[in-house]
Motif scaffolding. Structure first.
Motif, short mmCIF file in Angstrom:
data_model
loop_
_atom_site.label_atom_id
_atom_site.label_comp_id
_atom_site.label_asym_id
_atom_site.label_seq_id
_atom_site.Cartn_x
_atom_site.Cartn_y
_atom_site.Cartn_z
N GLU A 256 49.97 48.61 33.16
CA GLU A 256 50.60 48.67 34.48
C GLU A 256 50.38 47.38 35.26
OE1 GLU A 256 48.95 52.20 36.24
OE2 GLU A 256 50.24 53.53 35.05
N HIS A 257 51.45 46.65 35.47
CA HIS A 257 51.45 45.43 36.30
C HIS A 257 50.27 44.52 35.93
CE1 HIS A 257 54.68 47.17 38.57
NE2 HIS A 257 53.95 48.24 38.81
N LEU A 258 50.15 44.26 34.65
CA LEU A 258 49.00 43.51 34.12
C LEU A 258 49.26 42.01 34.17
CD1 LEU A 258 46.27 44.22 32.66
CD2 LEU A 258 47.45 43.67 30.54
N VAL B 242 48.29 33.31 32.01
CA VAL B 242 48.64 33.59 30.62
C VAL B 242 49.59 34.78 30.52
CG1 VAL B 242 47.72 34.16 28.34
CG2 VAL B 242 46.43 32.66 29.86
N LEU B 243 49.40 35.79 31.35
CA LEU B 243 50.25 36.97 31.36
C LEU B 243 50.72 37.23 32.79
CD1 LEU B 243 48.20 39.37 29.04
CD2 LEU B 243 50.30 38.15 28.44
N HIS B 244 51.99 37.66 32.91
CA HIS B 244 52.60 37.83 34.22
C HIS B 244 53.20 39.22 34.36
CE1 HIS B 244 52.47 33.37 34.58
NE2 HIS B 244 52.81 33.40 33.30
N ASP B 245 52.55 40.10 35.10
CA ASP B 245 53.09 41.40 35.51
C ASP B 245 53.69 42.18 34.33
OD1 ASP B 245 53.54 43.35 37.47
OD2 ASP B 245 55.60 42.69 37.78
N ILE B 246 52.87 42.38 33.29
CA ILE B 246 53.30 43.12 32.10
C ILE B 246 53.23 44.61 32.40
CG2 ILE B 246 52.92 43.53 29.65
CD1 ILE B 246 53.70 40.65 30.31
N ASP B 247 54.30 45.34 32.06
CA ASP B 247 54.37 46.76 32.40
C ASP B 247 55.12 47.51 31.29
OD1 ASP B 247 53.85 48.30 35.20
OD2 ASP B 247 55.49 49.25 34.11
N PHE B 248 54.43 48.41 30.59
CA PHE B 248 55.09 49.25 29.58
C PHE B 248 54.19 50.42 29.23
CE2 PHE B 248 52.66 46.17 27.11
CZ PHE B 248 52.07 46.94 26.13
N ASN C 75 43.68 41.70 23.30
CA ASN C 75 42.27 41.75 23.69
C ASN C 75 42.06 42.57 24.95
OD1 ASN C 75 41.33 40.19 21.54
ND2 ASN C 75 41.64 38.27 22.64
N LEU C 76 43.00 42.49 25.88
CA LEU C 76 42.91 43.28 27.10
C LEU C 76 43.09 44.77 26.80
CD1 LEU C 76 44.99 40.95 29.44
CD2 LEU C 76 42.53 41.40 29.63
N LYS D 125 38.51 41.74 30.48
CA LYS D 125 38.94 42.40 31.71
C LYS D 125 40.13 41.64 32.29
CE LYS D 125 35.32 45.31 32.20
NZ LYS D 125 35.38 46.77 32.35
N PRO D 126 41.18 42.34 32.73
CA PRO D 126 42.34 41.65 33.28
C PRO D 126 42.06 41.08 34.66
CG PRO D 126 42.59 44.02 33.52
CD PRO D 126 41.34 43.81 32.72
N THR D 127 42.82 40.05 35.02
CA THR D 127 42.74 39.50 36.37
C THR D 127 43.26 40.51 37.38
OG1 THR D 127 43.04 37.27 35.49
CG2 THR D 127 43.44 37.58 37.84
N SER D 128 44.35 41.19 37.04
CA SER D 128 44.88 42.25 37.90
C SER D 128 45.67 43.23 37.05
CB SER D 128 45.76 41.68 39.01
OG SER D 128 46.90 41.03 38.46
#
Length: 230
Positions: free
Chosen positions: A5-7, A20-26, A49-50, A56-59
């Motif tokens: 969710e919004h990773l 590295v990752l921008h607002d990944i959601d699935f 890895n996350l 741990k994710p940034t957000s």
């Protein structure tokens, strides 16, 4: 089963952040088999890895079986991985001085389960992956494809909620690659195992029912294959 969710994630070097990752959601439902497709630098390894709780994710949030793993303590997360997550590695990661059966049993050793129970479960899984007659051999006596079958059996021994396969055919020839993907599809269909297969290979991704494609840290496709991996 799995909800990302919004990773977003960035790596810090000194005073600088590198996104590295921008607002990944699935989401991945129970029993699904999906491919996480991307070329080198796409962010797929970081995402793996996350999702596996190794970083741990940034957000954002990652939920497995309804539990937000980014909020867990390190001790709780280690226990959660042992019981809920299975791993299949490109390089197999087998212990050379243990037999095939002992390698498959190992996660149950860490759980403190009894020897007879461990052996029965390992023998059953090795039979399912086509190695019922090689249980007392050592990894060095097996081909690459057979070693990967051992790795697959080991990933299932704890009856995990989800299995992450990191480039599972990366070290295999084309014929053996097909055999291993065929096996994963069979296990998915017969046992209802949820698989997330991380790959840069289009031919591997197309064998799954659903492809999630990353490019430059963005999710660019989610569904049936409809794009270019480059």
């Amino acid at each position: 089963m799995l909800a990302v969710e919004h990773l977003s994630h960035s790596f810090r070097s000194g005073s600088e952040n590198t996104p590295v990752l921008h607002d990944i959601d699935f989401r991945v439902d129970k029993g699904e088999m999906i491919a996480l497709l991307g070329s080198s630098g796409s962010g797929k390894s970081t995402l793996l890895n996350l999702m596996a709780g190794l970083m741990k994710p940034t957000s954002g949030s990652i939920l497995i079986s309804g539990q937000a793993i980014e909020k867990m303590s390190e001790n709780r997360l280690a226990e959660f991985r042992r019981t809920h997550i299975g791993f299949i590695f490109q390089s197999y990661e087998l212990i050379p001085h243990l037999t095939v059966r002992e390698n498959v049993e190992l996660p149950l050793v860490f759980q403190g389960q009894r020897g007879k129970h461990r052996r029965e479960k390992a023998m059953s899984l090795l039979s399912k992956v086509g190695l019922g007659e090689k249980t007392e051999m050592f990894p060095s006596q097996l081909s690459g494809g057979q070693q990967q079958r051992v790795s697959i059996a080991r990933s299932l021994i704890t009856q995990p909620a989800i299995v992450f396969a990191d480039e599972p055919t990366g070290n295999l020839d084309t014929k053996t690659e097909k055999e291993i993907i065929d096996l994963l599809i069979e296990l998915n269909q017969t046992l209802g195992i949820t698989f997330v297969i991380v790959t840069h290979e289009l031919e591997v991704a197309k064998r799954t029912r659903r492809v999630i494609q990353l490019r430059d840290g963005y999710l660019v496709e989610d569904g049936a294959w409809a794009g270019d991996a480059e």
